[in-house]
Enzyme design. Structure first.
Site, PDB file in Angstrom:
ATOM      1  CG  HIS A  79     -19.059   7.358 -23.382  1.00 33.01           C
ATOM      2  ND1 HIS A  79     -20.281   7.998 -23.287  1.00 33.01           N
ATOM      3  CD2 HIS A  79     -18.174   8.300 -23.760  1.00 33.01           C
ATOM      4  CE1 HIS A  79     -20.137   9.276 -23.597  1.00 33.01           C
ATOM      5  NE2 HIS A  79     -18.868   9.493 -23.884  1.00 33.01           N
ATOM      6  CG  ASP A 131     -15.835   4.435   1.957  1.00 36.98           C
ATOM      7  OD1 ASP A 131     -15.011   3.596   1.532  1.00 36.98           O
ATOM      8  OD2 ASP A 131     -15.540   5.303   2.798  1.00 36.98           O
ATOM      9  CG  LEU A 158      -6.447  10.510 -14.945  1.00 37.75           C
ATOM     10  CD1 LEU A 158      -7.390  11.321 -14.066  1.00 37.75           C
ATOM     11  CD2 LEU A 158      -5.590   9.569 -14.092  1.00 37.75           C
ATOM     12  CE  LYS A 210     -17.793   9.312 -20.065  1.00 38.49           C
ATOM     13  NZ  LYS A 210     -18.244  10.558 -20.573  1.00 38.49           N
ATOM     14  CB  ALA A 232     -16.214   3.742 -14.447  1.00 42.14           C
ATOM     15  N   GLY A 236      -3.051  16.829 -16.771  1.00 38.69           N
ATOM     16  CA  GLY A 236      -2.680  18.139 -16.247  1.00 38.69           C
ATOM     17  C   GLY A 236      -2.562  18.172 -14.730  1.00 38.69           C
TER      18      GLY A 236
END
Length: 540
Positions: A214, A221, A123, A216, A119, A126
Site C-alpha cells: 500500500h 532522481d 497502475l 505510495k 511504488a 486508462g
C-alpha cells in the site's frame, strides 16, 4: 433452466469478508498446529483477525513541558525509532490537487536522468495512465540515445490488485519490460497471508482484503513525492488526496529508493512473457514457509532502516557544530520515514503514531483525517483519553470510494457511517464533545482519500508537524498492509503556512457532525450491515 452451479461458483457466490473471517480463523488454528508438528510450509495463515492492538506506550514527556520549547527537542524522540533527515524546509512543497500531482509526475519522469522509482497499490489501465507509461518510455528512449543508458525505472505494485482482470497493471508495463529489459524492473508484492486454500477459494475481487502493498512513493532522481494516491485516473482528476514534493533531497530519496528496492527484492518479479518468479535464493511468499518469508523480508527491509538510522545519527553528530547561519539554506526541517509492515514484524509507524497521540497534551490541537475512518482500538482509546483537542475529518457517504459499488462493496459506506456513529456516541458518553469533533467532507462529483494529521502546539498559529503518506489509522494499515508515511517537523514558517493552507482547504469543504447528521435519510444503516460490520471491519 439455469445451469447447475459448480462447487467453486457456489463458494464464490457465498463469499463475503465475513466468510473470510470465519475461514481464516479455522484454517489458521489448524495449520499453525500442522506447521509446528511437521515443519510444513503449506497453508500457514497469519493475519490477526481480532482487535489485539499492543498496549500504548507510556509517555516520557516531562512535567511542565510546553510548546515554547524548541521543536527539535520536543520531537527528537522520533529518531529513537527511525532515521532522521535534516533538510531545508524551502525544498518542500505541498501539492493541492490531483491534476497538479499528475502533471508534476509526468514532468519529472520526462526529465529524469538516473532513476525513476514508483511504488503504488496498482497502475490503472486508462488513457491517463497510458500517458504516464509513455513518459517512462520517452525517458528510457532518451537515455539510450546517450549510448550509456544510465536511467533505471523500478515499479513496485501489489500482486493481487495489479493482476486483476485481463487488461491490468502488468499488461500496461509489459511493453516497457520487453523493450528495455536491462533498465526496467517491475516487482509485484504478494502478502504471505494469502496462501493455500484461502488463496484458492477467495475470488479475485476480494483477495486484496487479506493484505496488500500500500506504499505510495514516487521518486525522480533526487526528488520524490510522498502521497496516499494511487496511479489511477480518478487520483489524477477528482479523488482528493494529499501530496508532498521533496525537491533535491538526495538522502531522503536514497532511503525511499532503497526501501522500495528492498520490498521489491522479496516480491515476485514480472518477466517479459508475463510470468513471475522470485529472485534467486529468496523465499516464496505463498509457496514457502510463512515464518521464513517474513523473517527474510523483515531482515532485508530493516537493514535499510537501521543502516540509514546509524548513518544519519553519525552525520548529525559530525554536523552539530555547524551553525545554520553558515549554510546557504538552513536545515530547519526534519523528515522521519515511518514504516509499518506488521505481517513482516515491522511496526515503526504504529509505535511513533501511538507515542505522538500520547504526548499530544492540553497545549495541542490535532487535525486528523482519513478517507476510511476506522480507528484501531488503541488509537481510539488514545484519542478519547488524551488532553489535546481533536478535529477529525472523514468522508461523507457520497464521497466514499465505495459509494455506488456493486454487491457487498456497495454497503461499505453504510458500514463507515455505522462506525462513525459508534465513535460519536463514545465521545458523548465520555463527555469529550467539547474536545473531540467529527467533520464530514463533501464535494459534488468527487471522492475523498486524504489521510494524515497536522499538529499545532500552544502559542503557535501554524502547524509544526504533519504525518503524510499511505496509512489510514485503521486495522488494515496497522495489521495487514505494507505502509509508509513521513513525519515532517519544521521550523520553516513558509512550509508551516503551506501545511496550514492544505489543512484549511480540506476542512473548508466539510461540515461538523452532530446528532442530526445521523438522522438524515442517507445515514440510515440497514440492520444486516450493523450486524456484519463487527465481523468485516478489519478487512477494509
Amino acid at each position: 433452466m439455469a445451469a447447475p452451479m459448480t462447487w467453486k461458483r457456489i463458494v464464490f457466490s457465498a463469499y463475503t469478508p465475513a466468510f473470510s473471517w470465519v475461514f481464516t480463523r479455522v484454517t489458521d488454528r489448524f495449520f499453525r498446529t500442522h506447521e509446528r508438528r511437521r515443519g510444513s510450509t503449506v497453508l500457514l495463515l497469519a493475519p490477526l483477525l481480532a482487535e489485539a492492538d499492543s498496549a500504548p506506550l507510556a509517555s516520557s514527556r516531562p512535567p511542565g513541558f510546553t510548546g515554547a520549547e524548541g521543536l527539535h527537542s520536543r520531537f527528537q524522540w522520533i529518531a529513537n525509532y527511525v532515521p532522521a533527515f535534516r533538510v531545508p524546509g524551502g525544498r518542500i512543497r505541498i501539492l493541492h490537487s490531483p491534476d497538479e500531482f499528475y502533471q508534476t509526475m509526468k514532468a519529472r519522469i520526462k526529465t529524469a536522468k538516473s532513476r525513476v522509482v514508483m511504488a503504488s497499490l496498482y497502475l490503472g489501465t486508462g488513457p491517463l495512465e497510458q500517458d504516464l507509461v509513455d513518459c517512462m518510455e520517452e525517458a528510457l528512449e532518451r537515455s539510450q540515445e546517450d549510448h550509456v543508458p544510465d536511467l533505471k525505472v523500478s515499479v513496485l505494485l501489489d500482486y493481487t490488485r495489479g493482476s486483476r482482470g485481463k487488461h491490468n497493471s502488468r499488461t500496461m508495463l509489459l511493453p516497457l519490460l520487453q523493450r528495455f529489459p536491462e533498465q526496467m524492473r517491475v516487482s509485484l508484492y504478494h502478502t504471505p497471508d494469502l496462501r493455500g486454500l484461502l488463496r484458492l477459494l477467495v475470488p479475485e475481487r476480494f483477495n486484496e482484503t487479506i493484505g496488500v502493498q500500500h506504499i505510495k512513493a514516487y521518486l525522480f532522481d533526487n526528488s520524490l513525492i510522498i502521497s496516499g494516491a494511487n496511479l489511477s485516473d480518478s487520483y489524477f482528476t477528482n479523488r482528493q488526496d494529499r501530496y508532498v514534493l521533496l525537491e533535491d533531497c538526495e538522502e531522503v530519496a536514497d532511503f525511499f529508493a532503497e526501501l522500495v528496492g528492498a520490498v521489491g527484492d522479496v516480491s515476485l518479479q514480472l518477466q517479459p512473457d508475463d510470468s513471475v518468479n522470485m529472485k534467486e535464493g529468496k523465499v516464496h511468499p505463498y509457496k514457502g514457509s510463512r515464518a521464513e518469508f517474513s523473517a527474510s523480508a523483515q531482515s532485508r527491509i530493516m537493514e535499510v532502516v537501521n543502516t540509514a538510522r546509524v548513518q544519519q545519527s553519525m552525520q548529525e553528530a559530525e554536523c552539530s557544530d555547524v551553525l545554520d547561519s553558515d549554510r546557504t539554506e538552513p536545515n530547519d526541517t526534519w523528515i522521519f520515514p515511518l514504516v509499518q509492515m506488521k505481517p513482516l514484524g515491522i511496526h515503526l509507524d504504529e509505535q511513533v503514531t501511538q507515542r505522538l497521540l500520547i504526548e499530544a497534551g492540553g497545549d495541542s490541537v490535532v487535525y486528523l483525517t482519513s478517507g476510511y475512518f476506522n480507528l484501531t482500538r488503541t488509537y481510539m482509546q488514545l484519542v478519547l483519553g488524551a488532553a489535546a483537542d481533536y478535529r477529525i475529518l472523514m468522508a461523507s457517504p457520497e464521497v466514499n470510494g465505495f459509494f455506488g459499488a456493486k454487491g457487498v462493496a456497495g454497503a461499505i459506506p453504510e458500514a463507515y457511517v455505522h462506525l462513525a456513529r459508534q465513535f460519536y456516541n463514545k465521545v458523548y458518553q465520555l463527555g469529550q464533545q467539547s474536545r473531540v469533533h467529527l467533520h464530514e467532507y463533501h464535494r459534488p462529483n468527487w471522492t475523498f482519500h486524504a489521510k494524515g494529521l497536522w499538529y499545532y502546539v500552544e502559542g503557535r498559529d501554524l502547524p509544526c508537524l504533519t504525518l503524510i503518506g499511505s496509512p489510514n489509522f485503521g486495522y488494515r494499515s496497522v495489521h495487514r498492509d505494507l505502509e509508509a508515511q513521513i513525519a515532517i517537523v519544521t521550523e520553516n514558517e513558509e512550509l508551516q503556512m503551506q501545511l496550514q493552507q492544505e489543512q484549511e482547504m480540506l476542512y473548508q469543504s466539510s461540515t461538523q457532525v452532530s446528532d442530526s447528521t445521523f438522522n438524515q435519510p442517507d445515514r440510515h444503516v440497514k440492520l444486516w450491515v450493523q450486524l456484519v460490520t463487527p465481523l468485516i471491519k478489519n478487512f477494509f
